[in-house]
Design an enzyme around this catalytic site. Structure first.
Site, PDB file in Angstrom:
ATOM      1  CG  HIS A 111       9.085  60.202  21.410  1.00 61.61           C
ATOM      2  ND1 HIS A 111      10.226  60.755  20.864  1.00 61.61           N
ATOM      3  CD2 HIS A 111       8.082  60.356  20.478  1.00 61.61           C
ATOM      4  CE1 HIS A 111       9.866  61.410  19.640  1.00 61.61           C
ATOM      5  NE2 HIS A 111       8.445  61.019  19.475  1.00 61.61           N
ATOM      6  CD  GLU A 125       5.370  57.942  19.332  1.00 60.63           C
ATOM      7  OE1 GLU A 125       5.053  58.571  18.517  1.00 60.63           O
ATOM      8  OE2 GLU A 125       6.684  57.638  19.432  1.00 60.63           O
ATOM      9  CG  ASP A 171       6.489  57.301  14.976  1.00 61.65           C
ATOM     10  OD1 ASP A 171       5.877  58.045  15.180  1.00 61.65           O
ATOM     11  OD2 ASP A 171       7.885  57.048  15.303  1.00 61.65           O
ATOM     12  CG  HIS A 203       9.814  59.460  12.755  1.00 60.16           C
ATOM     13  ND1 HIS A 203      10.269  60.579  12.003  1.00 60.16           N
ATOM     14  CD2 HIS A 203       9.032  60.075  13.588  1.00 60.16           C
ATOM     15  CE1 HIS A 203       9.843  61.883  12.301  1.00 60.16           C
ATOM     16  NE2 HIS A 203       8.748  61.578  13.367  1.00 60.16           N
ATOM     17  CD  GLU A 216       2.972  60.163  14.973  1.00 57.59           C
ATOM     18  OE1 GLU A 216       4.007  60.281  15.673  1.00 57.59           O
ATOM     19  OE2 GLU A 216       2.834  60.860  13.792  1.00 57.59           O
TER      20      GLU A 216
HETATM   21  O1  G3P Z   1       3.212  61.272  18.729  1.00 53.37           O
HETATM   22  C1  G3P Z   1       4.055  62.488  19.224  1.00 53.37           C
HETATM   23  C2  G3P Z   1       5.391  62.710  18.505  1.00 53.37           C
HETATM   24  O2  G3P Z   1       5.763  61.190  18.376  1.00 53.37           O
HETATM   25  C3  G3P Z   1       5.048  63.311  17.199  1.00 53.37           C
HETATM   26  O3  G3P Z   1       6.168  63.500  16.685  1.00 53.37           O
HETATM   27  O4  G3P Z   1       7.769  63.764  14.944  1.00 53.37           O
HETATM   28  O5  G3P Z   1       8.378  62.427  16.964  1.00 53.37           O
HETATM   29  O6  G3P Z   1       6.400  61.606  15.424  1.00 53.37           O
HETATM   30  P1  G3P Z   1       7.257  62.597  15.938  1.00 53.37           P
HETATM   31 CA    CA Z   2       5.874  59.656  16.485  1.00 52.72          CA
END
Ligand code: G3P
Ligand code: CA
Length: 235
Positions: free
Chosen positions: A6, A34, A36, A49, A100
């Site tokens: 993450h 993952e 952003d 993020h 994301e």
């Molecule tokens: O995509 C899963 C997760 O990353 C969503 O929450 O706030 O970490 O982007 P966040």
């Molecule tokens: Ca995310």
């Protein structure tokens, strides 16, 4: 059980940086990474993020108000292009990527097509899963190219499933870990990957331990972890 990094290995490295992605990419057995994305002022796709720069950099203000050349000078924020250049050899060997789109607060018109075009240019479309808390955005991606792998992202699994079945026609749901309370049979036809609110770098708190076998018995297929390195080989 799929194990995802993450924001990269974000418990021991700064989140969403080339450093955290490289640490993750080198992990044996990791399913994917993952990250952003948002758009900088000059239209560059950048990997960060928050909508504002204040928490993770020494700069202030909104991501959208600075050009990527400023980020290169003063921060560790990478462009998506830099990240894909780093990850391409690993993705050619099977590593997956969940992109994301952070476009719930700021819409970043046209970001979907820009991201999809870049993914195609790198030849990694079959290794990418798109997600967003903005279901208009995931719907647009799926409609633009039905062959894309799209996940519906929300806090509550029921909201994810509602979007997935009736709006987006997605391939997976990504709910918050504590909101998964459906019986296994209800989730059989769809991939379920959960995310957490575990501590990020720097390590200020102890890390929560997740029982992956218990999660698997509830029908959960994957988990996004800030410290995937602590689980691989031990599950
Ligand atoms: O995509 C899963 C997760 O990353 C969503 O929450 O706030 O970490 O982007 P966040
Ligand atoms: Ca995310």
């Amino acid at each position: 059980m799929e194990i995802w990094a993450h924001r990269g290995c974000s418990f021991r490295h700064p989140e969403n940086t080339l450093e955290s992605f490289e640490a993750a990419a080198k992990l044996e057995g990791l399913t994917g990474i993952e990250l952003d994305v948002q758009l900088a002022k000059d239209g560059e796709i950048v990997v960060i993020h928050d909508e504002k720069l204040d928490r993770t950099t020494t700069m202030v203000g909104y991501v959208k108000d600075w050009a990527f050349t400023d980020y290169e000078k003063y921060t560790k924020i990478p462009s998506l292009e830099q990240v894909l250049t780093l990850l391409k050899p690993y993705m050619d060997k099977g590593l997956m990527l969940n992109i994301e789109l952070k476009n719930s607060e700021i819409r970043y018109e046209g970001m979907e097509q820009k991201v999809m075009d870049m993914v195609h240019r790198f030849g990694i479309a079959d290794k990418v899963i798109y997600s967003s808390f903005n279901s208009d955005s995931t719907k647009l991606i799926k409609e633009t190219d039905p062959s894309t792998n799209v996940a519906c992202l929300a806090n509550d699994i029921l909201d994810c499933m509602n979007d997935c079945n009736f709006k987006v026609h997605g391939d997976a749901v990504h709910p918050f870990i504590r909101m998964v309370n459906l019986p296994k049979f209800a989730l059989e036809d769809i991939k379920v990957r959960v995310w957490t609110k575990d501590p990020l770098y720097p390590r200020e708190y102890f890390m929560i331990h997740h029982d992956l076998r218990k999660l698997e018995s509830k029908g959960i297929d994957g988990i996004f972890l800030n410290n995937p390195e602590d689980y691989l080989g031990k599950f």
